[in-house]
Design a protein around this motif. Structure first.
Motif, PDB file in Angstrom:
ATOM      1  N   PHE A  82       4.977  50.153 -16.578  1.00  0.00           N
ATOM      2  CA  PHE A  82       4.255  49.088 -15.888  1.00  0.00           C
ATOM      3  C   PHE A  82       4.836  48.914 -14.492  1.00  0.00           C
ATOM      4  O   PHE A  82       6.054  48.904 -14.302  1.00  0.00           O
ATOM      5  N   LEU A  83       3.942  48.768 -13.508  1.00  0.00           N
ATOM      6  CA  LEU A  83       4.383  48.612 -12.125  1.00  0.00           C
ATOM      7  C   LEU A  83       3.453  47.646 -11.411  1.00  0.00           C
ATOM      8  O   LEU A  83       2.229  47.806 -11.442  1.00  0.00           O
ATOM      9  N   SER A  84       4.034  46.658 -10.766  1.00  0.00           N
ATOM     10  CA  SER A  84       3.294  45.742  -9.914  1.00  0.00           C
ATOM     11  C   SER A  84       3.403  46.205  -8.465  1.00  0.00           C
ATOM     12  O   SER A  84       4.499  46.534  -7.986  1.00  0.00           O
ATOM     13  N   LEU A  85       2.272  46.259  -7.781  1.00  0.00           N
ATOM     14  CA  LEU A  85       2.293  46.712  -6.386  1.00  0.00           C
ATOM     15  C   LEU A  85       3.078  45.754  -5.501  1.00  0.00           C
ATOM     16  O   LEU A  85       3.685  46.171  -4.509  1.00  0.00           O
ATOM     17  N   LYS A  86       3.086  44.481  -5.837  1.00  0.00           N
ATOM     18  CA  LYS A  86       3.877  43.527  -5.063  1.00  0.00           C
ATOM     19  C   LYS A  86       5.370  43.841  -5.201  1.00  0.00           C
ATOM     20  O   LYS A  86       6.123  43.789  -4.225  1.00  0.00           O
ATOM     21  N   TYR A  87       5.797  44.191  -6.423  1.00  0.00           N
ATOM     22  CA  TYR A  87       7.195  44.573  -6.630  1.00  0.00           C
ATOM     23  C   TYR A  87       7.477  45.943  -6.037  1.00  0.00           C
ATOM     24  O   TYR A  87       8.574  46.190  -5.508  1.00  0.00           O
ATOM     25  N   HIS A  88       6.496  46.837  -6.087  1.00  0.00           N
ATOM     26  CA  HIS A  88       6.691  48.182  -5.539  1.00  0.00           C
ATOM     27  C   HIS A  88       6.867  48.143  -4.019  1.00  0.00           C
ATOM     28  O   HIS A  88       7.605  48.952  -3.449  1.00  0.00           O
ATOM     29  N   ARG A  89       6.208  47.198  -3.373  1.00  0.00           N
ATOM     30  CA  ARG A  89       6.354  47.088  -1.923  1.00  0.00           C
ATOM     31  C   ARG A  89       7.768  46.628  -1.552  1.00  0.00           C
ATOM     32  O   ARG A  89       8.308  47.037  -0.522  1.00  0.00           O
ATOM     33  N   MET A 114      -0.508  47.317 -11.636  1.00  0.00           N
ATOM     34  CA  MET A 114      -1.166  46.030 -11.420  1.00  0.00           C
ATOM     35  C   MET A 114      -1.441  45.868  -9.924  1.00  0.00           C
ATOM     36  O   MET A 114      -0.508  45.798  -9.110  1.00  0.00           O
ATOM     37  N   VAL A 115      -2.710  45.832  -9.547  1.00  0.00           N
ATOM     38  CA  VAL A 115      -3.109  45.698  -8.143  1.00  0.00           C
ATOM     39  C   VAL A 115      -3.141  44.211  -7.823  1.00  0.00           C
ATOM     40  O   VAL A 115      -4.120  43.511  -8.109  1.00  0.00           O
ATOM     41  N   ASP A 116      -2.063  43.700  -7.232  1.00  0.00           N
ATOM     42  CA  ASP A 116      -1.945  42.275  -6.938  1.00  0.00           C
ATOM     43  C   ASP A 116      -1.634  42.006  -5.474  1.00  0.00           C
ATOM     44  O   ASP A 116      -1.082  40.952  -5.136  1.00  0.00           O
ATOM     45  N   ILE A 117      -1.994  42.944  -4.592  1.00  0.00           N
ATOM     46  CA  ILE A 117      -1.845  42.748  -3.152  1.00  0.00           C
ATOM     47  C   ILE A 117      -3.174  43.107  -2.491  1.00  0.00           C
ATOM     48  O   ILE A 117      -3.937  43.927  -3.011  1.00  0.00           O
ATOM     49  N   PRO A 118      -3.477  42.505  -1.329  1.00  0.00           N
ATOM     50  CA  PRO A 118      -4.783  42.796  -0.688  1.00  0.00           C
ATOM     51  C   PRO A 118      -4.858  44.197  -0.103  1.00  0.00           C
ATOM     52  O   PRO A 118      -5.811  44.924  -0.348  1.00  0.00           O
ATOM     53  N   ASN A 134       4.682  64.562 -10.626  1.00  0.00           N
ATOM     54  CA  ASN A 134       5.501  64.299 -11.814  1.00  0.00           C
ATOM     55  C   ASN A 134       4.698  64.302 -13.117  1.00  0.00           C
ATOM     56  O   ASN A 134       5.205  63.847 -14.142  1.00  0.00           O
ATOM     57  N   ASN A 135       3.470  64.787 -13.083  1.00  0.00           N
ATOM     58  CA  ASN A 135       2.644  64.891 -14.285  1.00  0.00           C
ATOM     59  C   ASN A 135       2.459  63.523 -14.940  1.00  0.00           C
ATOM     60  O   ASN A 135       2.710  63.318 -16.132  1.00  0.00           O
ATOM     61  N   LEU A 136       1.991  62.568 -14.155  1.00  0.00           N
ATOM     62  CA  LEU A 136       1.741  61.217 -14.637  1.00  0.00           C
ATOM     63  C   LEU A 136       0.257  60.910 -14.578  1.00  0.00           C
ATOM     64  O   LEU A 136      -0.488  61.512 -13.801  1.00  0.00           O
ATOM     65  N   THR A 137      -0.165  59.964 -15.399  1.00  0.00           N
ATOM     66  CA  THR A 137      -1.550  59.488 -15.395  1.00  0.00           C
ATOM     67  C   THR A 137      -1.567  58.083 -14.822  1.00  0.00           C
ATOM     68  O   THR A 137      -0.950  57.173 -15.374  1.00  0.00           O
ATOM     69  N   LEU A 138      -2.277  57.902 -13.711  1.00  0.00           N
ATOM     70  CA  LEU A 138      -2.296  56.618 -13.003  1.00  0.00           C
ATOM     71  C   LEU A 138      -3.466  55.780 -13.513  1.00  0.00           C
ATOM     72  O   LEU A 138      -4.619  56.217 -13.495  1.00  0.00           O
ATOM     73  N   MET A 139      -3.165  54.577 -13.997  1.00  0.00           N
ATOM     74  CA  MET A 139      -4.173  53.633 -14.477  1.00  0.00           C
ATOM     75  C   MET A 139      -4.039  52.341 -13.674  1.00  0.00           C
ATOM     76  O   MET A 139      -2.940  51.813 -13.527  1.00  0.00           O
ATOM     77  N   LEU A 140      -5.172  51.847 -13.155  1.00  0.00           N
ATOM     78  CA  LEU A 140      -5.173  50.637 -12.337  1.00  0.00           C
ATOM     79  C   LEU A 140      -5.753  49.479 -13.137  1.00  0.00           C
ATOM     80  O   LEU A 140      -6.700  49.646 -13.915  1.00  0.00           O
ATOM     81  N   CYS A 141      -5.174  48.299 -12.927  1.00  0.00           N
ATOM     82  CA  CYS A 141      -5.684  47.080 -13.540  1.00  0.00           C
ATOM     83  C   CYS A 141      -5.511  45.941 -12.544  1.00  0.00           C
ATOM     84  O   CYS A 141      -4.633  45.980 -11.680  1.00  0.00           O
ATOM     85  N   TRP A 142      -6.358  44.939 -12.698  1.00  0.00           N
ATOM     86  CA  TRP A 142      -6.338  43.811 -11.762  1.00  0.00           C
ATOM     87  C   TRP A 142      -5.969  42.497 -12.434  1.00  0.00           C
ATOM     88  O   TRP A 142      -5.975  41.456 -11.791  1.00  0.00           O
ATOM     89  N   SER A 143      -5.666  42.520 -13.714  1.00  0.00           N
ATOM     90  CA  SER A 143      -5.282  41.298 -14.417  1.00  0.00           C
ATOM     91  C   SER A 143      -4.460  41.670 -15.638  1.00  0.00           C
ATOM     92  O   SER A 143      -4.488  42.813 -16.108  1.00  0.00           O
ATOM     93  N   ALA A 144      -3.737  40.683 -16.176  1.00  0.00           N
ATOM     94  CA  ALA A 144      -2.924  40.914 -17.368  1.00  0.00           C
ATOM     95  C   ALA A 144      -3.779  41.209 -18.601  1.00  0.00           C
ATOM     96  O   ALA A 144      -3.432  42.089 -19.394  1.00  0.00           O
ATOM     97  N   PRO A 145      -4.904  40.514 -18.844  1.00  0.00           N
ATOM     98  CA  PRO A 145      -5.732  40.873 -20.001  1.00  0.00           C
ATOM     99  C   PRO A 145      -6.266  42.293 -19.934  1.00  0.00           C
ATOM    100  O   PRO A 145      -6.364  42.978 -20.964  1.00  0.00           O
ATOM    101  N   GLU A 146      -6.614  42.763 -18.733  1.00  0.00           N
ATOM    102  CA  GLU A 146      -7.096  44.140 -18.601  1.00  0.00           C
ATOM    103  C   GLU A 146      -5.996  45.141 -18.931  1.00  0.00           C
ATOM    104  O   GLU A 146      -6.239  46.153 -19.621  1.00  0.00           O
ATOM    105  N   ALA A 147      -4.783  44.892 -18.477  1.00  0.00           N
ATOM    106  CA  ALA A 147      -3.669  45.786 -18.787  1.00  0.00           C
ATOM    107  C   ALA A 147      -3.379  45.811 -20.284  1.00  0.00           C
ATOM    108  O   ALA A 147      -3.144  46.874 -20.872  1.00  0.00           O
TER     109      ALA A 147
END
Length: 316
Positions: A82-89, A114-118, A134-147
């Motif tokens: 799990f990764l939050s874009l706000k934390y990743h920045r 988690m896409v939580d930045i504009p 790195n052979n990863l699968t990227l999944m995007l979500c915009w809310s906690a219920p979706e994740a």
């Protein structure tokens, strides 16, 4: 002696009695192959995820904390980070250290972002490159219920067959007909059946006027408009533009830039006018060999030569 003869002459090979107890030999059971047990039925959650609001929305499947290198384990060979874009920045090195800890332990490695930045375009572009390398699968979500819903889907599909997500193809003409008619979003199977039963064939339904289609039971104005737009839309075929002229040049000469279509049409018109003027001037033959006629002829020849020079310059 007689007793021994009777036992040997009976022809029955009885098991030899045990020397100690006199009971028959114990028969050992045959080993059985054990079926591989499936993975745990619960979603394994790392202790790093304590306090994550996603856990409050995982309700369809059980979950439990476990000591795992990933954030979530949703299958025997599948995990998720799990990764939050706000934390990743703020901490761009975090995801790389987590991926390094996974090593090659899982076949399916998901990065749930988690896409939580504009302004997220640059961050997602960077994560996409990282996922490919790195052979990863990227999944995007915009809310906690979706994740949480994504985690439940991956866990519930752990032992599903590939045919579970395969689309069913039409096996008969009726099914193909219904599938064709229901291509517009608002038209369902019952609408398709009423349409075909009213007009008798697909050809009549396609050629019918909007007023006739609106008379079909269950067909409102929106469905009629979508159907008419779908069957009357023109097919667009893009063809490559062919160049109208070919450039002829010597190998040593540089290629000249081609003129724009409007400029090229203007040059062709001017060239046609010059050609017509030159033809008219050459078509005039003198009727008499007078001095005035000769003078006029010389002037016309000079004008013709000027036109020819202008035409040659235009061609260059």
């Amino acid at each position: 002696m007689d007793g021994n003869r009777s036992e040997s002459g009976s022809g029955v090979n009885s098991p030899a009695p045990s020397a100690s107890s006199g009971q028959p030999k114990v028969q050992q059971p045959k080993p059985q192959t054990l079926v591989n047990r499936p993975g745990p039925s619960a979603i394994l959650v790392s202790t790093r995820q304590k306090g994550n609001p996603i856990l409050n929305h995982i309700k369809l499947l059980p979950w439990e904390y476990a000591d795992i290198p990933a954030d979530y384990v949703v299958g025997t060979t599948a995990c998720a980070l799990f990764l939050s874009l706000k934390y990743h920045r703020l901490h761009p090195e975090y995801i790389y250290s987590r991926v390094r800890l996974l090593a090659g332990k899982y076949n399916l490695r998901i990065v749930l972002v988690m896409v939580d930045i504009p302004n997220h375009e640059d961050s997602l572009k960077e994560l996409s490159k990282t996922s490919i390398i790195n052979n990863l699968t990227l999944m995007l979500c915009w809310s906690a219920p979706e994740a949480a819903h994504y985690l439940e889907l991956f866990k519930s599909s752990e032992h599903a067959q590939p045919t579970a997500i395969r689309t069913q193809q039409a096996q008969s003409y009726k099914e193909s007909l219904v599938e064709f008619v229901t291509v517009p979003r608002s038209i369902n199977k019952s609408d398709a059946a009423s349409l075909i039963s009213t007009f008798g064939s697909l050809q009549n339904a396609v050629n019918a006027q909007p007023e006739q289609i609106s008379a079909v039971p269950g067909w409102g104005g929106k469905k009629v408009q979508q159907w008419c737009n779908a069957v009357r839309e023109d097919f667009r075929v893009e063809t490559a533009k062919k160049s109208s002229a070919t450039n002829t040049r010597l190998p040593s000469q540089p290629q000249q830039p081609t003129a724009q279509p409007q400029e090229q049409d203007m040059y062709e018109d001017e060239e046609e006018m010059l050609r017509s003027a030159l033809a008219e001037s050459r078509a005039r033959e003198p009727a008499a060999a007078t001095a005035n006629d000769r003078q006029e002829k010389a002037q016309e020849e000079e004008m013709s030569e000027g036109i020819a020079v202008a035409l040659a310059k235009l061609r260059e």
